[in-house]
Design an enzyme around this catalytic site. Structure first.
Site, PDB file in Angstrom:
ATOM      1  N   HIS A 220      -2.550   2.041  -5.579  1.00 39.08           N
ATOM      2  CA  HIS A 220      -3.073   0.564  -5.700  1.00 39.08           C
ATOM      3  C   HIS A 220      -3.476  -0.423  -6.568  1.00 39.08           C
ATOM      4  CE1 HIS A 220      -4.309  -0.161  -1.312  1.00 39.08           C
ATOM      5  NE2 HIS A 220      -5.727  -1.416  -2.530  1.00 39.08           N
TER       6      HIS A 220
ATOM      7  N   HIS B 174      -5.023  -8.831   3.676  1.00 41.39           N
ATOM      8  CA  HIS B 174      -6.461  -9.450   4.388  1.00 41.39           C
ATOM      9  C   HIS B 174      -6.537 -10.452   5.910  1.00 41.39           C
ATOM     10  CE1 HIS B 174      -6.725  -8.258  -0.680  1.00 41.39           C
ATOM     11  NE2 HIS B 174      -6.068  -7.234   0.930  1.00 41.39           N
TER      12      HIS B 174
ATOM     13  N   ARG C 264      -0.832  -2.607  -6.776  1.00 45.54           N
ATOM     14  CA  ARG C 264      -1.134  -3.641  -5.287  1.00 45.54           C
ATOM     15  C   ARG C 264      -2.391  -4.628  -6.426  1.00 45.54           C
ATOM     16  NH1 ARG C 264      -1.541  -5.102  -0.027  1.00 45.54           N
ATOM     17  NH2 ARG C 264      -3.130  -5.370   0.806  1.00 45.54           N
TER      18      ARG C 264
ATOM     19  N   TYR D 173      -9.084 -10.802  -6.471  1.00 42.13           N
ATOM     20  CA  TYR D 173      -9.064 -10.908  -7.193  1.00 42.13           C
ATOM     21  C   TYR D 173      -9.328 -12.481  -8.715  1.00 42.13           C
ATOM     22  CZ  TYR D 173      -6.771  -7.553  -4.653  1.00 42.13           C
ATOM     23  OH  TYR D 173      -6.279  -6.178  -4.246  1.00 42.13           O
TER      24      TYR D 173
ATOM     25  N   ARG E 116       0.795  -1.263  -0.056  1.00 41.57           N
ATOM     26  CA  ARG E 116       0.078  -0.448   0.073  1.00 41.57           C
ATOM     27  C   ARG E 116       0.585   1.335  -0.417  1.00 41.57           C
ATOM     28  NH1 ARG E 116      -2.251  -3.677   4.241  1.00 41.57           N
ATOM     29  NH2 ARG E 116      -4.489  -4.345   3.341  1.00 41.57           N
TER      30      ARG E 116
ATOM     31  N   LYS F 270      -2.650  -1.448   7.613  1.00 40.88           N
ATOM     32  CA  LYS F 270      -3.718  -1.761   7.435  1.00 40.88           C
ATOM     33  C   LYS F 270      -4.504  -2.345   9.088  1.00 40.88           C
ATOM     34  CE  LYS F 270      -8.068  -0.945   5.670  1.00 40.88           C
ATOM     35  NZ  LYS F 270      -8.797  -0.798   3.947  1.00 40.88           N
TER      36      LYS F 270
END
Length: 388
Positions: free
Chosen positions: A318, A344, A321, A353, A229, A254
């Site tokens: 992003h 995640h 990413r 994805y 990120r 995050k």
């Protein structure tokens, strides 16, 4: 006695207060101690982003040093901007200023990230201005609805911003139960089901090839090569690299999570060249005067180089990413490993994805292709049928 003048001005389409004074080293160092003071080369002045609480705190900070304070502004005349759009809203009165101040302290006490505090605080600040002189205790869900309708119409807020706004109001209603806001009556729109924009490997290489600046090329390569990120690469320190294990330690990401991700071995020569050239002291990417690099600078040079590469897709940090994750999936990497590498919390986030991976899509034949193949076999046509 040294004098300091506070003047309103607009910088980067935001309302700011300039802090002007005759040069004095001690005064300069003291002003820099105030949290939230920045320097602009364009206007050659120290400044703060304007809100009522920040301005009042700055005044207190100045008066503590017995500096003479001069103000050349009227609160009602300060321009106000939201998302770069000028809006006409009255300043907060004393009651609302105090409520806003304590709401920010409440968010800090919940250990929210600085970006979340800025977002939630910004919505509530704007809402309190929007409702003008109406007492905070009398504010209800209808006021919230009118404000949200205004932001959607006037400021063109996206659905994701709308959802974040409602979340901010949930925290505000909990923080200030004396108000009459029934948060259950505030509508939360459903999430957009948008697929991420993904670059091909060839497009990633074309961006890298047109990026002549070594520091910029290194940043782009790391964003893609390790799936970082933008905030993660800015916070990355030299001590976070483990070249023997080809691992990168991403701290406090995050959701306040730490994780390990990979370092592409093919980037080792580039990273060595970058380190020898720029000799960063603490952070992997530093601005010329030391300290952290800025997210705005990264977005700006990436946009320029994307355009130079002839790519028409809207590309952000992003996007790199997203491309990293999609290409890993196409190469056969287990989605559980990709989830860990990306940091995640939920597998559902990583599953998006699977919808943009080319691996399975390329194996699916269009019914038009199958129909032409069958007709060719039935008619014993040696040459392949085509549509032209």
């Amino acid at each position: 006695m040294n004098s300091i003048t506070l003047e309103p001005f607009t910088h980067n389409a935001k309302s700011c207060i300039a802090i002007k004074f005759a040069y004095n080293f001690e005064v300069k160092e003291y002003i820099k101690k105030f949290n939230g003071v920045y320097w602009t080369k364009t206007h050659r002045t120290f400044y703060i982003y304007y809100d009522e609480v920040r301005l009042e705190d700055l005044k207190i900070h100045i008066k503590k040093e017995n500096l003479r304070l001069l103000e050349t502004h009227d609160k009602n005349s300060i321009p106000r901007y939201s998302k770069g759009i000028k809006v006409e809203l009255n300043p907060l009165n004393k009651e609302k200023t105090e409520v806003y101040r304590y709401f920010i302290e409440f968010l800090k006490g919940k250990r929210f990230s600085s970006s979340t505090i800025a977002a939630y605080g910004g919505f509530i600040l704007e809402f309190l201005r929007f409702t003008d002189s109406k007492p905070v205790n009398d504010l209800n869900e209808n006021d919230v609805r009118h404000y949200i309708e205004w932001t959607v119409d006037k400021l063109n807020y996206a659905v994701s911003t709308h959802r974040q706004m409602v979340s901010g109001f949930k925290h505000f209603a909990y923080f200030y139960p004396a108000c009459s806001i029934d948060i259950d009556k505030v509508y939360m729109p459903k999430k957009d089901k948008k697929l991420p924009i993904v670059l091909s490997i060839e497009e990633v290489f074309s961006i890298l090839q047109v990026t002549k600046n070594l520091k910029h090329r290194t940043i782009i390569a790391m964003l893609y090569g390790s799936g970082l990120r933008i905030g993660e690469i800015i916070d990355l320190k030299l001590s976070d690299f483990d070249f023997r294990r080809k691992q990168l330690y991403v701290k406090n990401s995050k959701g306040r999570k730490d994780r390990y991700t990979t370092i592409a071995e093919s980037l080792f020569p580039l990273l060595k060249n970058y380190h020898n050239t720029y000799a960063p002291k603490q952070y992997f990417i530093e601005n010329p005067k030391g300290g952290k690099y800025t997210a705005g600078s990264i977005r700006a040079f990436l946009a320029r180089n994307t355009k130079a590469a002839g790519i028409l897709k809207p590309v952000t940090p992003h996007t790199l990413r997203h491309s990293y994750a999609t290409h890993m999936l196409e190469q056969g990497t287990d989605i559980r490993y990709i989830q860990e590498l990306l940091g995640h919390s939920r597998p559902e986030t990583t599953m998006i994805y699977t919808h943009v991976s080319r691996k399975d899509l390329q194996q699916i034949k269009s019914p038009l292709d199958n129909a032409i193949k069958q007709l060719s076999l039935q008619d014993n046509i040696n040459t392949k049928l085509t549509i032209s």
